[in-house]
Design a protein around this motif. Structure first.
Motif, PDB file in Angstrom:
ATOM      1  N   ASN A  41       0.860  -1.178   0.000  1.00 15.23           N
ATOM      2  CA  ASN A  41       0.000   0.000   0.000  1.00 15.23           C
ATOM      3  C   ASN A  41       0.897   1.230   0.000  1.00 15.23           C
ATOM      4  O   ASN A  41       1.552   1.555   0.987  1.00 15.23           O
ATOM      5  N   SER A  44      -1.935   5.089   0.361  1.00 10.66           N
ATOM      6  CA  SER A  44      -3.272   5.452  -0.132  1.00 10.66           C
ATOM      7  C   SER A  44      -3.941   6.452   0.818  1.00 10.66           C
ATOM      8  O   SER A  44      -3.826   6.334   2.050  1.00 10.66           O
ATOM      9  N   THR A  50      -8.943   1.566   0.504  1.00 11.55           N
ATOM     10  CA  THR A  50      -7.981   0.576   0.009  1.00 11.55           C
ATOM     11  C   THR A  50      -7.426  -0.245   1.154  1.00 11.55           C
ATOM     12  O   THR A  50      -7.334  -1.484   1.071  1.00 11.55           O
ATOM     13  N   GLU A  51      -7.050   0.404   2.248  1.00 13.51           N
ATOM     14  CA  GLU A  51      -6.457  -0.306   3.390  1.00 13.51           C
ATOM     15  C   GLU A  51      -7.415  -1.339   3.956  1.00 13.51           C
ATOM     16  O   GLU A  51      -7.024  -2.474   4.275  1.00 13.51           O
ATOM     17  N   SER A  65       2.600  -1.669   4.362  1.00 17.14           N
ATOM     18  CA  SER A  65       2.168  -0.290   4.204  1.00 17.14           C
ATOM     19  C   SER A  65       3.369   0.643   4.256  1.00 17.14           C
ATOM     20  O   SER A  65       4.282   0.447   5.079  1.00 17.14           O
TER      21      SER A  65
END
Length: 597
Positions: A41, A44, A50-51, A65
């Motif tokens: 990720n 975002s 999205t997460e 992330s």
């Protein structure tokens, strides 16, 4: 049992909630058992959409992330954390077929070397995952061509998600350039592919989505970055790589320009064309001009070469023992280092051209008669087409002009093209001032100095046996005609045909082309009003083709001195006029030309 190599599927994502689930599901659905799925990720900022999707997959994938750094930085983070021996990239908006990894690993298992980068074609889908097209590189190029390492990169054939890359390739080549926002993939493939085997698999194993939210549509500076990328490719590719891909540097540059023509990268396209033009200018053309007197016309011919748009040439001017003053021609040659004057005894145009060929230092040789002229673009255009077609032997159509320079008809002789041997034996429309040959094509060959007329046709026949002829139906030369030129002088045409006949039947290979030689004899007979067209049935029934060759050979063996050619030629002509074509042929078959007819 040996464990299967692990493949790491890396999915970088930034604000990808619309499509990322479909991508992840396709990765987890792979039939190949030993995979890991890493989703990075890239910071975002879509209010956690999205997460939340990524975290919902729990332990079925490795979730990483990081702060936003662009696609290249997300891919690099995935490469650093992957534990597999092979890297497979999946964009968050694209989709794998279930057997993508399995098919690729199966192929690698059959290869002796495992250090191979694999790629393939792909489907195009829209926002709704509906099929909108197919990209199949093997429909455009052979598999052999597609397996040349740099070729798929410089022809825009690589979809990064179709790749399977050994992990250690990144150790030796490096990671993605994080300063590049939209071209980081191709920049790395260019560096990497030069050092490894690359194999194309014809299977369609991925779906590539086309939608308005892609980075190529939304990231500023994309066009400029792409232009710079392609220019860097053109500056970096080596001579060996260009020749391996396309045969010559010129072909590489011009075909790259043609590829870029269908893209918005205008700056790169213009640069490729400029490089291609520079490659053409490296090719030197030797223009051979034999002359005997006719000083004004000779100067006109020479000046037409000086006006050429292709500037890398030399003019080799052979004086065939002129009796007029040649001071102006000599002065012209002294004033321009590209012009070279050479005097010989009066031995005829064939000997003069042969001397010019011996003195030529160019990659190509062009011929220009002293009473003819070139159009300014003649050398450039003809060279361009020869290089484009990798031709060794070319000729063009031409314009006739009268003695005073007025234009006459256009002769579309350039329509004769391709494998024209042996048909060239029966009819050769090639005009010498339109011909350009590579130095290789004429090596070991020359104009027959025993012939005053038809010697050029004999050479074109000989060369066409080994090389295809590139005919160019463009008028690039002006050929002067008059009562004294072979184009209008019947007597010279007769002698030319007779010379060709004696050349052909005395040649160790050409004498067997009975039909073509018979048509040439018919052409000679037509000057004497002999009607009809030759065919196999016109041959004496009791004489076989083998016997024909034997009788012709016996005839030539008794009359093989050039000093006797014209005496025998007169016998042929007298027999044609008195007895007709078929009777004359029968006499040839019976070997009667060894005595009086």
């Amino acid at each position: 049992m040996l464990a299967l190599p692990k493949v790491s599927i890396i999915i970088p994502v930034y604000n990808g909630s619309d499509y990322v689930s479909e991508a992840i599901d396709s990765a987890l659905a792979q039939t190949y058992p030993n995979i890991e799925v890493l989703v990075i990720n890239d910071g975002s900022n879509d209010q956690g959409k999205t997460e939340n999707i990524l975290k919902s997959y729990g332990s079925r994938l490795r979730y990483i992330s990081k702060s936003n750094g662009g696609c290249a930085s997300a891919l690099n983070e995935g490469i650093r954390q992957m534990t597999g021996q092979y890297f497979s990239w999946l964009s968050h908006d694209d989709v794998y077929y279930p057997d993508k990894i399995a098919r690729q690993m199966e192929y690698l298992g059959k290869c002796q070397s495992k250090d191979i980068i694999l790629y393939g074609g792909y489907e195009l889908i829209n926002e709704s995952s509906c099929l909108i097209g197919l990209v199949r590189p093997d429909s455009l190029y052979s598999i052999e061509k597609l397996n040349i390492p740099l070729f798929p990169v410089v022809r825009g054939l690589i979809h990064g998600c179709s790749l399977l890359v050994p992990r250690h390739c990144f150790d030796t080549t490096g990671l993605f350039d994080e300063n590049l926002k939209t071209t980081q993939d191709y920049a790395l493939w260019f560096k990497m592919f030069r050092n490894y085997q690359v194999h194309f698999l014809p299977d369609i194993l991925i779906k590539s989505r086309i939608h308005p939210g892609q980075g190529t549509h939304t990231i500023s500076g994309h066009l400029e970055e792409c232009n710079q990328l392609w220019i860097s490719f053109l500056d970096s590719v080596s001579l060996d790589e260009m020749c391996t891909m396309e045969g010559t540097p010129y072909l590489f540059y011009i075909r790259t320009a043609e590829f870029l023509k269908d893209t918005p990268y205008l700056t790169a396209q213009e640069y490729a064309r400029w490089l291609a033009k520079n490659e053409l200018q490296k090719k030197k053309i030797s223009v051979v001009i034999p002359f005997y007197n006719r000083i004004e016309w000779t100067l006109e011919a020479i000046n037409s070469v000086f006006k050429q748009t292709h500037t890398n040439f030399e003019v080799i001017i052979i004086d065939d023992g002129s009796t007029e003053s040649v001071d102006r021609i000599v002065e012209l040659c002294q004033s321009d280092s590209r012009a070279h004057y050479k005097l010989q005894n009066n031995n005829g145009p064939a000997a003069a051209r042969n001397l010019g060929i011996q003195l030529a230092t160019g990659d190509y040789i062009a011929f220009l008669d002293s009473d003819d002229t070139f159009h300014p673009e003649k050398l450039e255009r003809q060279l361009e087409l020869m290089e484009l077609n990798r031709s060794k032997f070319s000729h063009t159509s031409y314009e006739r002009m009268f003695a005073d320079g007025r234009s006459g008809e256009v002769v579309n002789s350039g329509r004769l093209t391709g494998g024209v041997f042996p048909q060239l034996i029966s009819c050769c429309p090639i005009a010498t001032p339109t011909v350009i040959l590579s130095k290789d094509a004429i090596k070991g060959k020359c104009f027959n100095e025993g012939f005053a007329y038809g010697e050029d046709v004999c050479l074109w026949i000989e060369i066409s046996e080994s090389y295809e002829v590139l005919g160019i139906d463009e008028c690039l030369t002006r050929v002067r005609i008059g009562d004294s030129t072979a184009a209008l002088n019947i007597d010279k045409q007769k002698i030319g045909i007779i010379n060709q006949l004696f050349f052909l039947i005395n040649h160790p290979r050409f004498g067997r082309f009975h039909d073509e030689i018979s048509q040439l004899i018919f052409a000679l007979g037509s000057f004497y009003g002999i009607p009809g067209r030759l065919s196999n049935t016109s041959e004496p029934s009791q004489v076989s083709r083998r016997n024909f060759k034997s009788r012709i050979s016996q005839f030539i063996s008794k009359n093989n001195l050039y000093s006797r050619i014209y005496r025998n030629a007169r016998r042929v002509v007298r027999s044609l006029g008195r007895d007709g074509l078929n009777v004359t042929l029968r006499k040839i078959y019976r070997g009667l030309f060894s005595g009086a007819i």
